[in-house]
Design an enzyme around this catalytic site. Sequence first.
Site, PDB file in Angstrom:
ATOM      1  N   ASP A 185       0.863  -1.182   0.000  1.00  0.00           N
ATOM      2  CA  ASP A 185       0.000   0.000   0.000  1.00  0.00           C
ATOM      3  C   ASP A 185       0.899   1.230   0.000  1.00  0.00           C
ATOM      4  O   ASP A 185       1.658   1.446   0.944  1.00  0.00           O
ATOM      5  CB  ASP A 185      -0.913   0.008   1.229  1.00  0.00           C
ATOM      6  CG  ASP A 185      -1.837   1.210   1.247  1.00  0.00           C
ATOM      7  OD1 ASP A 185      -2.811   1.213   0.480  1.00  0.00           O
ATOM      8  OD2 ASP A 185      -1.568   2.156   2.021  1.00  0.00           O
ATOM      9  N   GLU A 269      -2.054  -1.587  -5.648  1.00  0.00           N
ATOM     10  CA  GLU A 269      -3.299  -0.961  -6.072  1.00  0.00           C
ATOM     11  C   GLU A 269      -3.155  -0.417  -7.492  1.00  0.00           C
ATOM     12  O   GLU A 269      -2.092   0.080  -7.872  1.00  0.00           O
ATOM     13  CB  GLU A 269      -3.672   0.176  -5.123  1.00  0.00           C
ATOM     14  CG  GLU A 269      -4.094  -0.269  -3.740  1.00  0.00           C
ATOM     15  CD  GLU A 269      -4.404   0.907  -2.850  1.00  0.00           C
ATOM     16  OE1 GLU A 269      -5.542   1.000  -2.372  1.00  0.00           O
ATOM     17  OE2 GLU A 269      -3.493   1.726  -2.623  1.00  0.00           O
ATOM     18  N   CYS A 336     -12.499  -4.517   6.931  1.00  0.00           N
ATOM     19  CA  CYS A 336     -11.818  -5.256   7.999  1.00  0.00           C
ATOM     20  C   CYS A 336     -11.356  -6.605   7.466  1.00  0.00           C
ATOM     21  O   CYS A 336     -12.171  -7.391   6.960  1.00  0.00           O
ATOM     22  CB  CYS A 336     -12.771  -5.453   9.178  1.00  0.00           C
ATOM     23  SG  CYS A 336     -12.034  -6.409  10.528  1.00  0.00           S
ATOM     24  N   CYS A 339     -13.263  -9.660   9.702  1.00  0.00           N
ATOM     25  CA  CYS A 339     -14.677 -10.024   9.543  1.00  0.00           C
ATOM     26  C   CYS A 339     -15.263  -9.619   8.205  1.00  0.00           C
ATOM     27  O   CYS A 339     -16.384 -10.010   7.887  1.00  0.00           O
ATOM     28  CB  CYS A 339     -15.506  -9.405  10.676  1.00  0.00           C
ATOM     29  SG  CYS A 339     -15.579  -7.596  10.636  1.00  0.00           S
ATOM     30  N   CYS A 358     -16.228  -5.807  14.708  1.00  0.00           N
ATOM     31  CA  CYS A 358     -15.549  -6.816  15.535  1.00  0.00           C
ATOM     32  C   CYS A 358     -14.469  -6.240  16.432  1.00  0.00           C
ATOM     33  O   CYS A 358     -13.916  -6.956  17.274  1.00  0.00           O
ATOM     34  CB  CYS A 358     -14.941  -7.905  14.646  1.00  0.00           C
ATOM     35  SG  CYS A 358     -13.560  -7.345  13.624  1.00  0.00           S
ATOM     36  N   ASP A 365      -2.642   1.715   6.955  1.00  0.00           N
ATOM     37  CA  ASP A 365      -1.863   1.301   5.781  1.00  0.00           C
ATOM     38  C   ASP A 365      -1.578  -0.200   5.800  1.00  0.00           C
ATOM     39  O   ASP A 365      -1.542  -0.845   4.752  1.00  0.00           O
ATOM     40  CB  ASP A 365      -0.554   2.089   5.722  1.00  0.00           C
ATOM     41  CG  ASP A 365      -0.783   3.573   5.448  1.00  0.00           C
ATOM     42  OD1 ASP A 365      -1.872   3.904   4.941  1.00  0.00           O
ATOM     43  OD2 ASP A 365       0.121   4.380   5.740  1.00  0.00           O
TER      44      ASP A 365
END
Length: 400
Positions: A185, A269, A336, A339, A358, A365
């Site tokens: 990232d 990305e 997340c 979850c 959660c 990052d």
Amino acid sequence: MQRLQSFKFELMPTGEQQRNMRRFAGSCRFVFNKALALQKARYEQGEKKLGYAGLCKLLTVWRNSIDTAWLADAPVHPLQQKLKDLERAYTNFFAKRAAFPRFKKKGQQDSFRYPAPKQIKLDQANSRIFLPKLGWIRYRNSRNILGAVKNVTVSQTCGRWFISIQTEREVEQPVPQATSAIGIDVGVARFATFSDGTFLVPLNSFKRHEARLRKAQRAMSRKVKFSNNWKKAKTKIQRLHARIGNARRDYLHKATTTISKSHAMVCIEDLQVRSMSKSATGTADAPGRSVRAKSGLNKSILDQGWFEFRRQLEYKLAWTGGWLIAVPPQNTSRMCPACGHVSPSNRQTQAQFACVACGHSDHADVIGAINILARGHRVAACGEPVQSGHSVKQEPTEAI
């Protein structure tokens, strides 16, 4: 497999060779501008643009004309290459890959290219190379040149001349030595954050020299334009820009070399840097908002060199047998990884992530890098045509 590679060195020309190279670069610039002006005039008159063959016929006329007979002093192949560059620029413009070609200015990207390897002689043992109408030129031999010479480009930067020798050679199909995969990232506060929690601090090459550059630009603005003092001040600014660019490239090369040798699959990305760094000024009818803040952000984004980082990773992973996978950037730092809950509220601050479902928390990052790696695994596992060293794009699915 065939590998194309370029080797760049600084030239050590004599005074006469420097004068000839300046003349050759000026001749190439003149031919490009004259051909571009001709194409624009034909367009305004409603005529079709000339192709490369038609421009080459006109080049012969220009070289034999009394007014431009000095073009015959330059080698013809570099002049023809400038016409090819113009043809390529027009093609990219009509394909909406680039802006309309602009006229070249003296002192900006002065260069010329020799495309015929039969006319080039390379003597690595004595650190010299033979170029048509220039003779033998010595260069600073810092490493061995591998493969057969395909073409040579001579360029000038801040009064120094460089040569880029492109070669081609046969190599075995690379097999990745590493077996790991990693997600990256990129950002401004952290240049690159990896999915294993480590990160690279940004170099901020432009920011480090910004004060000196601003001072030099103010000094230049007080000089009489085109005077000797003005030229000295301009040279100082050019050297500062060259230092900034060299430091950034060196940092990116070291980072991408380490990454490509340490991992077999790298996921990043698919960022549109040009769109991300557009100006927010707007127009007189619709002025932009937070223009000053957006300008500072654009400056920081461009200072990192994200596009160059991706470009270097792509070809270096191809050399090592690895894969570069580009995934959609949507919600990578809002989802997340524990979850799968996606919400803007998960991103508490610019740096902190805390899932409201959660309670999982970590640096934002790092969360983004983990999600990028997960999406990269899905792209590779879903039967997409992943090619060695080439980025693969995948549209986001509901399951992501």
